[in-house]
Enzyme design. Sequence first.
Site, PDB file in Angstrom:
ATOM      1  N   GLY A  96       0.822  -1.222   0.000  1.00  0.00           N
ATOM      2  CA  GLY A  96       0.000   0.000   0.000  1.00  0.00           C
ATOM      3  C   GLY A  96       0.848   1.260   0.000  1.00  0.00           C
ATOM      4  O   GLY A  96       0.607   2.186   0.764  1.00  0.00           O
ATOM      5  N   ASN A 103       1.631  -2.229   5.453  1.00  0.00           N
ATOM      6  CA  ASN A 103       1.026  -0.894   5.586  1.00  0.00           C
ATOM      7  C   ASN A 103      -0.375  -0.810   4.994  1.00  0.00           C
ATOM      8  O   ASN A 103      -1.210  -0.069   5.507  1.00  0.00           O
ATOM      9  CB  ASN A 103       1.936   0.138   4.902  1.00  0.00           C
ATOM     10  CG  ASN A 103       1.231   1.470   4.753  1.00  0.00           C
ATOM     11  OD1 ASN A 103       1.132   2.253   5.703  1.00  0.00           O
ATOM     12  ND2 ASN A 103       0.694   1.748   3.560  1.00  0.00           N
ATOM     13  N   TYR A 133     -12.384  -2.077  12.369  1.00  0.00           N
ATOM     14  CA  TYR A 133     -11.021  -1.577  12.109  1.00  0.00           C
ATOM     15  C   TYR A 133     -10.168  -1.625  13.382  1.00  0.00           C
ATOM     16  O   TYR A 133      -9.032  -2.109  13.373  1.00  0.00           O
ATOM     17  CB  TYR A 133     -11.139  -0.149  11.571  1.00  0.00           C
ATOM     18  CG  TYR A 133      -9.834   0.573  11.325  1.00  0.00           C
ATOM     19  CD1 TYR A 133      -9.017   0.228  10.250  1.00  0.00           C
ATOM     20  CD2 TYR A 133      -9.436   1.631  12.145  1.00  0.00           C
ATOM     21  CE1 TYR A 133      -7.837   0.914  10.012  1.00  0.00           C
ATOM     22  CE2 TYR A 133      -8.262   2.319  11.907  1.00  0.00           C
ATOM     23  CZ  TYR A 133      -7.465   1.967  10.838  1.00  0.00           C
ATOM     24  OH  TYR A 133      -6.294   2.643  10.601  1.00  0.00           O
ATOM     25  N   ALA A 161      -9.161  -5.135  14.196  1.00  0.00           N
ATOM     26  CA  ALA A 161      -8.083  -5.620  13.313  1.00  0.00           C
ATOM     27  C   ALA A 161      -6.735  -5.048  13.734  1.00  0.00           C
ATOM     28  O   ALA A 161      -5.727  -5.758  13.792  1.00  0.00           O
ATOM     29  CB  ALA A 161      -8.391  -5.232  11.862  1.00  0.00           C
TER      30      ALA A 161
END
Length: 254
Positions: free
Chosen positions: A14, A92, A157, A160
Amino acid sequence: MSTGLTGKVAVVTGSTRGIGRGIAVALAREGAKVVINGLDDEIEAASAYREVTESGGMALLYPGDITDERFVQGLVDETEQELGPIDIWVNNAGGGKNIPFLDLDDERWHSTIDLNLHSAFRCIRRVIPGMLERGFGRIINIASQLGVKGGYEQAHYATAKAGLIGLTRSLALEFAGSGVTINAIAPGRIQTEKTPGTARVSQAWLERKLREIPMGRFGKVEEVSATAVLIASTPGGDFYTGQTFHPNGGEVMP
Ligand SMILES: NC(=O)c1ccc[n+]([C@@H]2O[C@H](COP(=O)([O-])OP(=O)(O)OC[C@H]3O[C@@H](n4cnc5c(N)ncnc54)[C@H](OP(=O)(O)O)[C@@H]3O)[C@@H](O)[C@H]2O)c1
């Protein structure tokens, strides 16, 4: 002080824009050979490639979906063929939209965990054996301060990213003393192209968010990439493992 990064091979997932791109450029400036990856934005990918090569680094552009295990296999094989064995791997690629918990369906839960956590697990599983064999490696996981403090409408999120910090600590224990270090960076709000700007949010929202940060400003990409360079460096980074670094302007003090 030398960072010892000249000639090292680094993959940054990323990295066509935002924080990942900043890390790719910073590693290239230190002499690393860098693989740039992004999902599908060809214009940003070409521009990132230019910026990295103009920073003095040798670069390879390898776009594609990091959540696809076969793609990861190709990325690793091609990197090793073109640039040599992988020394540094930065997980990333990530992100997650705000979704109220009661609207969170299985698909959005799993896709967020898949991008931010499972993909890191799969990439590390693929690259760490070679690093262990060679007695040197740097795994850097880009988490988030929300993985530490939780996030409003960000259960998927934040979960995670908390998992990514747990993975970092567990692998650090398992591989301590091997020459391979595993660390995380948990940034606070960093100004990137996608950070909500005044065009998309109200001035009042922006002012409220800024008040939550003791330093009173968003962070800069360079303030995260400098941390990544420190962790990747040798000998400077040799004694850090299992750590989570917090460039966040004081918003979270774990
Ligand atoms: N910015 C912040 O304030 C902040 C704060 C804390 C943590 N973080 C974390 O820092 C990391 C980078 O954030 P950012 O704000 O710099 O992100 P960003 O600007 O949204 O950039 C994301 C990058 O990841 C790529 N990408 C997305 N999905 C991918 C996939 N499935 N496979 C391969 N590449 C993929 C994108 O490529 P395309 O453009 O082609 O889609 C892009 O290059 C993320 O893990 C994020 O969670 C960011």
